[in-house]
Design a protein around this motif. Structure first.
Motif, PDB file in Angstrom:
ATOM      1  N   VAL A   1      -1.545  -6.465 -12.566  1.00 52.46           N
ATOM      2  CA  VAL A   1      -1.873  -6.589 -13.987  1.00 52.46           C
ATOM      3  C   VAL A   1      -2.517  -5.297 -14.494  1.00 52.46           C
ATOM      4  O   VAL A   1      -2.165  -4.788 -15.570  1.00 52.46           O
ATOM      5  N   GLN A   2      -3.434  -4.733 -13.731  1.00 50.18           N
ATOM      6  CA  GLN A   2      -4.096  -3.488 -14.124  1.00 50.18           C
ATOM      7  C   GLN A   2      -3.100  -2.343 -14.237  1.00 50.18           C
ATOM      8  O   GLN A   2      -3.157  -1.545 -15.176  1.00 50.18           O
ATOM      9  N   LEU A   3      -2.179  -2.265 -13.292  1.00 51.31           N
ATOM     10  CA  LEU A   3      -1.190  -1.188 -13.310  1.00 51.31           C
ATOM     11  C   LEU A   3      -0.220  -1.339 -14.485  1.00 51.31           C
ATOM     12  O   LEU A   3       0.186  -0.345 -15.090  1.00 51.31           O
TER      13      LEU A   3
ATOM     14  N   PHE B   1       1.489   8.728 -11.237  1.00 46.93           N
ATOM     15  CA  PHE B   1       0.486   8.764 -12.306  1.00 46.93           C
ATOM     16  C   PHE B   1      -0.236  10.108 -12.325  1.00 46.93           C
ATOM     17  O   PHE B   1      -0.421  10.704 -13.384  1.00 46.93           O
ATOM     18  N   GLU B   2      -0.633  10.594 -11.163  1.00 46.28           N
ATOM     19  CA  GLU B   2      -1.378  11.853 -11.080  1.00 46.28           C
ATOM     20  C   GLU B   2      -0.552  13.041 -11.573  1.00 46.28           C
ATOM     21  O   GLU B   2      -1.092  13.985 -12.130  1.00 46.28           O
ATOM     22  N   ASN B   3       0.750  12.982 -11.351  1.00 47.45           N
ATOM     23  CA  ASN B   3       1.616  14.088 -11.740  1.00 47.45           C
ATOM     24  C   ASN B   3       2.312  13.870 -13.078  1.00 47.45           C
ATOM     25  O   ASN B   3       3.196  14.638 -13.449  1.00 47.45           O
ATOM     26  N   ASN B   4       1.902  12.822 -13.790  1.00 52.15           N
ATOM     27  CA  ASN B   4       2.452  12.509 -15.108  1.00 52.15           C
ATOM     28  C   ASN B   4       3.962  12.273 -15.090  1.00 52.15           C
ATOM     29  O   ASN B   4       4.671  12.688 -15.995  1.00 52.15           O
ATOM     30  N   TYR B   5       4.447  11.614 -14.067  1.00 50.54           N
ATOM     31  CA  TYR B   5       5.863  11.270 -13.962  1.00 50.54           C
ATOM     32  C   TYR B   5       6.047   9.828 -14.408  1.00 50.54           C
ATOM     33  O   TYR B   5       6.050   8.899 -13.605  1.00 50.54           O
ATOM     34  N   LYS B   6       6.209   9.642 -15.716  1.00 47.92           N
ATOM     35  CA  LYS B   6       6.268   8.294 -16.279  1.00 47.92           C
ATOM     36  C   LYS B   6       7.456   7.499 -15.730  1.00 47.92           C
ATOM     37  O   LYS B   6       7.308   6.315 -15.404  1.00 47.92           O
ATOM     38  N   ASP B   7       8.617   8.119 -15.629  1.00 56.26           N
ATOM     39  CA  ASP B   7       9.790   7.400 -15.128  1.00 56.26           C
ATOM     40  C   ASP B   7       9.594   6.962 -13.682  1.00 56.26           C
ATOM     41  O   ASP B   7       9.944   5.842 -13.314  1.00 56.26           O
ATOM     42  N   ASN B   8       9.029   7.843 -12.865  1.00 56.78           N
ATOM     43  CA  ASN B   8       8.755   7.482 -11.470  1.00 56.78           C
ATOM     44  C   ASN B   8       7.692   6.390 -11.394  1.00 56.78           C
ATOM     45  O   ASN B   8       7.786   5.483 -10.559  1.00 56.78           O
ATOM     46  N   ALA B   9       6.690   6.480 -12.239  1.00 57.83           N
ATOM     47  CA  ALA B   9       5.641   5.459 -12.256  1.00 57.83           C
ATOM     48  C   ALA B   9       6.243   4.106 -12.625  1.00 57.83           C
ATOM     49  O   ALA B   9       5.947   3.091 -11.982  1.00 57.83           O
ATOM     50  N   ARG B  10       7.085   4.098 -13.633  1.00 60.48           N
ATOM     51  CA  ARG B  10       7.724   2.853 -14.065  1.00 60.48           C
ATOM     52  C   ARG B  10       8.594   2.280 -12.935  1.00 60.48           C
ATOM     53  O   ARG B  10       8.544   1.087 -12.639  1.00 60.48           O
TER      54      ARG B  10
ATOM     55  N   ASP C   1       0.820  -1.210   0.000  1.00 53.35           N
ATOM     56  CA  ASP C   1       0.000   0.000   0.000  1.00 53.35           C
ATOM     57  C   ASP C   1       0.857   1.264   0.000  1.00 53.35           C
ATOM     58  O   ASP C   1       0.515   2.259  -0.648  1.00 53.35           O
ATOM     59  N   GLU C   2       1.958   1.235   0.715  1.00 49.44           N
ATOM     60  CA  GLU C   2       2.864   2.393   0.739  1.00 49.44           C
ATOM     61  C   GLU C   2       3.450   2.649  -0.648  1.00 49.44           C
ATOM     62  O   GLU C   2       3.537   3.785  -1.099  1.00 49.44           O
ATOM     63  N   ILE C   3       3.854   1.589  -1.323  1.00 46.42           N
ATOM     64  CA  ILE C   3       4.397   1.731  -2.679  1.00 46.42           C
ATOM     65  C   ILE C   3       3.307   2.234  -3.618  1.00 46.42           C
ATOM     66  O   ILE C   3       3.559   3.083  -4.478  1.00 46.42           O
ATOM     67  N   LEU C   4       2.095   1.736  -3.448  1.00 46.37           N
ATOM     68  CA  LEU C   4       0.980   2.169  -4.295  1.00 46.37           C
ATOM     69  C   LEU C   4       0.701   3.662  -4.160  1.00 46.37           C
ATOM     70  O   LEU C   4       0.335   4.313  -5.137  1.00 46.37           O
ATOM     71  N   LYS C   5       0.882   4.199  -2.965  1.00 45.14           N
ATOM     72  CA  LYS C   5       0.691   5.643  -2.775  1.00 45.14           C
ATOM     73  C   LYS C   5       1.663   6.430  -3.658  1.00 45.14           C
ATOM     74  O   LYS C   5       1.275   7.389  -4.321  1.00 45.14           O
ATOM     75  N   SER C   6       2.917   6.021  -3.665  1.00 46.48           N
ATOM     76  CA  SER C   6       3.928   6.691  -4.493  1.00 46.48           C
ATOM     77  C   SER C   6       3.621   6.504  -5.971  1.00 46.48           C
ATOM     78  O   SER C   6       3.779   7.436  -6.768  1.00 46.48           O
ATOM     79  N   LEU C   7       3.179   5.318  -6.330  1.00 40.88           N
ATOM     80  CA  LEU C   7       2.849   5.035  -7.718  1.00 40.88           C
ATOM     81  C   LEU C   7       1.672   5.894  -8.177  1.00 40.88           C
ATOM     82  O   LEU C   7       1.703   6.476  -9.260  1.00 40.88           O
ATOM     83  N   GLN C   8       0.653   6.007  -7.354  1.00 42.83           N
ATOM     84  CA  GLN C   8      -0.510   6.820  -7.697  1.00 42.83           C
ATOM     85  C   GLN C   8      -0.123   8.286  -7.869  1.00 42.83           C
ATOM     86  O   GLN C   8      -0.573   8.955  -8.790  1.00 42.83           O
TER      87      GLN C   8
END
Length: 76
Positions: free
Chosen positions: A65-67, A24-33, A14-21
Motif C-alpha cells: 500500500v505504501q509503495l 525509485f533512487e534512480n528516478n526510473y518511473k517505468d521500471n518502478a511501475r 525482498d529481492e523484488i524490493l531491492k530492484s524497486l528501490q
C-alpha cells in the motif's frame, strides 16, 4: 546464521524490493511501475500458496500500500 528468519516467499519479495528501490533512487518511473506490479503479483502468489507467515503477510501488505502511494506521487 542458517537462514531460518524469513520464509521463502519473503526472500523472493525482498529481492523484488531491492530492484524497486533502485528504480525509485534512480528516478526510473517505468521500471518502478514494472517492479511494483511484479511485487504485487509475487505477494499475491506467495500469500495464496501459503509461502508467507501471518506477520509477513501483514508487513508486505502494508508495504505494498505504501509503495502504491509512493508511485502515485513519483515524478522523474
Amino acid at each position: 546464521m542458517f537462514g531460518f528468519g524469513k520464509s521463502k516467499g519473503a526472500k523472493e519479495l525482498d529481492e523484488i524490493l531491492k530492484s524497486l528501490q533502485l528504480a525509485f533512487e534512480n528516478n526510473y518511473k517505468d521500471n518502478a511501475r514494472s517492479n511494483l506490479k511484479k511485487f504485487q503479483e509475487a505477494f499475491e502468489s506467495a500469500k495464496k500458496e501459503n509461502r508467507l507467515r501471518a506477520g509477513e503477510i501483514e508487513k508486505y501488505g502494508q508495504l505494498l500500500v505504501q509503495l502504491q502511494e509512493k508511485l502515485k506521487n513519483f515524478h522523474h
